[in-house]
Design a protein around this motif. Structure first.
Motif, PDB file in Angstrom:
ATOM      1  N   SER A   8      -6.727 -15.379  -7.970  1.00 44.81           N
ATOM      2  CA  SER A   8      -5.303 -15.522  -7.634  1.00 44.81           C
ATOM      3  C   SER A   8      -4.948 -14.696  -6.402  1.00 44.81           C
ATOM      4  O   SER A   8      -5.653 -13.753  -6.038  1.00 44.81           O
ATOM      5  CB  SER A   8      -4.438 -15.060  -8.811  1.00 44.81           C
ATOM      6  OG  SER A   8      -4.575 -13.654  -8.985  1.00 44.81           O
ATOM      7  N   ASN A   9      -3.824 -15.043  -5.798  1.00 41.65           N
ATOM      8  CA  ASN A   9      -3.325 -14.249  -4.670  1.00 41.65           C
ATOM      9  C   ASN A   9      -2.977 -12.840  -5.142  1.00 41.65           C
ATOM     10  O   ASN A   9      -3.171 -11.869  -4.403  1.00 41.65           O
ATOM     11  CB  ASN A   9      -2.114 -14.922  -4.032  1.00 41.65           C
ATOM     12  CG  ASN A   9      -2.487 -16.203  -3.328  1.00 41.65           C
ATOM     13  OD1 ASN A   9      -3.665 -16.487  -3.090  1.00 41.65           O
ATOM     14  ND2 ASN A   9      -1.491 -17.000  -2.995  1.00 41.65           N
ATOM     15  N   PHE A  10      -2.486 -12.727  -6.374  1.00 42.50           N
ATOM     16  CA  PHE A  10      -2.181 -11.425  -6.951  1.00 42.50           C
ATOM     17  C   PHE A  10      -3.428 -10.535  -6.936  1.00 42.50           C
ATOM     18  O   PHE A  10      -3.376  -9.385  -6.516  1.00 42.50           O
ATOM     19  CB  PHE A  10      -1.661 -11.599  -8.393  1.00 42.50           C
ATOM     20  CG  PHE A  10      -1.417 -10.306  -9.107  1.00 42.50           C
ATOM     21  CD1 PHE A  10      -0.223  -9.617  -8.936  1.00 42.50           C
ATOM     22  CD2 PHE A  10      -2.385  -9.765  -9.950  1.00 42.50           C
ATOM     23  CE1 PHE A  10       0.001  -8.418  -9.587  1.00 42.50           C
ATOM     24  CE2 PHE A  10      -2.168  -8.568 -10.600  1.00 42.50           C
ATOM     25  CZ  PHE A  10      -0.970  -7.889 -10.425  1.00 42.50           C
ATOM     26  N   LEU A  63      -8.266  -6.277  -3.826  1.00 46.26           N
ATOM     27  CA  LEU A  63      -8.939  -6.165  -2.525  1.00 46.26           C
ATOM     28  C   LEU A  63      -8.056  -5.571  -1.434  1.00 46.26           C
ATOM     29  O   LEU A  63      -8.538  -5.308  -0.337  1.00 46.26           O
ATOM     30  CB  LEU A  63      -9.445  -7.547  -2.089  1.00 46.26           C
ATOM     31  CG  LEU A  63     -10.486  -8.175  -3.015  1.00 46.26           C
ATOM     32  CD1 LEU A  63     -10.845  -9.572  -2.524  1.00 46.26           C
ATOM     33  CD2 LEU A  63     -11.715  -7.297  -3.137  1.00 46.26           C
ATOM     34  N   GLY A  64      -6.778  -5.390  -1.720  1.00 44.44           N
ATOM     35  CA  GLY A  64      -5.878  -4.771  -0.756  1.00 44.44           C
ATOM     36  C   GLY A  64      -5.469  -5.670   0.407  1.00 44.44           C
ATOM     37  O   GLY A  64      -5.073  -5.183   1.464  1.00 44.44           O
ATOM     38  N   ILE A  65      -5.553  -6.972   0.222  1.00 39.81           N
ATOM     39  CA  ILE A  65      -5.165  -7.899   1.287  1.00 39.81           C
ATOM     40  C   ILE A  65      -3.645  -7.950   1.365  1.00 39.81           C
ATOM     41  O   ILE A  65      -2.952  -8.048   0.350  1.00 39.81           O
ATOM     42  CB  ILE A  65      -5.754  -9.304   1.034  1.00 39.81           C
ATOM     43  CG1 ILE A  65      -7.287  -9.225   1.064  1.00 39.81           C
ATOM     44  CG2 ILE A  65      -5.250 -10.302   2.074  1.00 39.81           C
ATOM     45  CD1 ILE A  65      -7.970 -10.492   0.644  1.00 39.81           C
ATOM     46  N   GLY A  83     -12.313  -5.779   2.065  1.00 38.35           N
ATOM     47  CA  GLY A  83     -11.770  -5.202   0.839  1.00 38.35           C
ATOM     48  C   GLY A  83     -12.826  -4.878  -0.197  1.00 38.35           C
ATOM     49  O   GLY A  83     -12.803  -3.805  -0.817  1.00 38.35           O
ATOM     50  N   ILE A  84     -13.791  -5.774  -0.387  1.00 43.76           N
ATOM     51  CA  ILE A  84     -14.825  -5.524  -1.398  1.00 43.76           C
ATOM     52  C   ILE A  84     -15.817  -4.462  -0.918  1.00 43.76           C
ATOM     53  O   ILE A  84     -16.318  -3.678  -1.721  1.00 43.76           O
ATOM     54  CB  ILE A  84     -15.527  -6.826  -1.850  1.00 43.76           C
ATOM     55  CG1 ILE A  84     -16.300  -6.605  -3.160  1.00 43.76           C
ATOM     56  CG2 ILE A  84     -16.447  -7.376  -0.793  1.00 43.76           C
ATOM     57  CD1 ILE A  84     -15.443  -6.332  -4.367  1.00 43.76           C
ATOM     58  N   ILE A  85     -16.052  -4.405   0.377  1.00 43.91           N
ATOM     59  CA  ILE A  85     -16.909  -3.331   0.903  1.00 43.91           C
ATOM     60  C   ILE A  85     -16.259  -1.975   0.625  1.00 43.91           C
ATOM     61  O   ILE A  85     -16.923  -1.037   0.187  1.00 43.91           O
ATOM     62  CB  ILE A  85     -17.204  -3.532   2.405  1.00 43.91           C
ATOM     63  CG1 ILE A  85     -18.210  -4.678   2.591  1.00 43.91           C
ATOM     64  CG2 ILE A  85     -17.718  -2.242   3.044  1.00 43.91           C
ATOM     65  CD1 ILE A  85     -18.445  -5.081   4.034  1.00 43.91           C
ATOM     66  N   GLU A 143      -9.008 -15.880   8.018  1.00 38.72           N
ATOM     67  CA  GLU A 143      -8.486 -14.509   8.051  1.00 38.72           C
ATOM     68  C   GLU A 143      -8.565 -13.851   6.677  1.00 38.72           C
ATOM     69  O   GLU A 143      -8.937 -12.673   6.562  1.00 38.72           O
ATOM     70  CB  GLU A 143      -7.035 -14.510   8.558  1.00 38.72           C
ATOM     71  CG  GLU A 143      -6.889 -14.928  10.006  1.00 38.72           C
ATOM     72  CD  GLU A 143      -6.831 -16.450  10.239  1.00 38.72           C
ATOM     73  OE1 GLU A 143      -6.669 -16.845  11.402  1.00 38.72           O
ATOM     74  OE2 GLU A 143      -6.943 -17.231   9.278  1.00 38.72           O
ATOM     75  N   VAL A 144      -8.218 -14.590   5.635  1.00 36.07           N
ATOM     76  CA  VAL A 144      -8.267 -14.025   4.289  1.00 36.07           C
ATOM     77  C   VAL A 144      -9.718 -13.803   3.853  1.00 36.07           C
ATOM     78  O   VAL A 144     -10.038 -12.776   3.253  1.00 36.07           O
ATOM     79  CB  VAL A 144      -7.480 -14.895   3.288  1.00 36.07           C
ATOM     80  CG1 VAL A 144      -7.750 -14.477   1.849  1.00 36.07           C
ATOM     81  CG2 VAL A 144      -5.985 -14.812   3.592  1.00 36.07           C
TER      82      VAL A 144
END
Length: 177
Positions: free
Chosen positions: A56-58, A64-66, A88-90, A80-81
């Protein structure tokens, strides 16, 4: 593709095990299939730190902090996402490399993006490669294809970073006694 994925998993094992580097995965549409393929090879625990299923976007924003504004502006199914998912996962897993996927596997899609559109990203925080898959072959085939292509892409990336000697001329010869 199961056999091909296992071969690719072994290539990842050889490259990361030899170099002492680590990896992680951030999966949306592939729902953990890439992590499953990677961990199907004995020894993966030496380099695979783990993964998330940020469906989900949530989850993409909270785990992941996007930036939610990026998802709103570009759509969750965007290059971009996918890039931000790798970063984020790194950060989350403190790994050297990552693979990420986001897409519409089917049967539905939104925002004018057709079913079968899947973005794959892989690399390090400073060097991320992307690939866009298009074409709807049905949900299961779309997911199999995305998993396989992500594995292929990551192996190619690692081979570029850590090339093998092309022939025996590149191998140091022992000194004469």
């Amino acid at each position: 593709m199961e056999l091909e994925n296992k071969v690719l998993s072994k290539e990842i094992l050889y490259k990361l095990y030899e170099t002492g580097k680590t990896m992680s995965t951030a999966e949306s549409c592939t729902s953990g299939k890439i992590g499953e393929v990677i961990t199907s090879v004995p020894g993966a625990s030496a380099y695979y730190k783990g993964g998330t299923i940020c469906y989900s976007n949530f989850a993409k924003t909270k785990v992941l902090g996007i930036d939610a504004a990026l998802i709103e502006e570009k759509n969750a199914v965007s290059e971009e996402v996918a890039i931000e998912m790798v970063k984020g996962i790194i950060d989350l897993m403190e790994s050297d490399f990552a693979i990420a996927t986001t897409g519409y596997a089917g049967p539905g899609a939104d925002a004018g993006i057709p079913v079968g559109t899947i973005w794959i990203a892989c690399g390090s925080k400073d060097d991320i490669r992307t690939m866009k898959l298009e074409g709807d072959e049905g949900r299961e085939e779309n997911l199999r294809n995305a998993t396989y292509r992500a594995m292929q892409m990551f192996v190619a990336y690692l081979e570029e970073l850590f090339p093998q000697p092309s022939d025996m001329a590149d191998v140091p010869k022992p000194e004469a006694r």
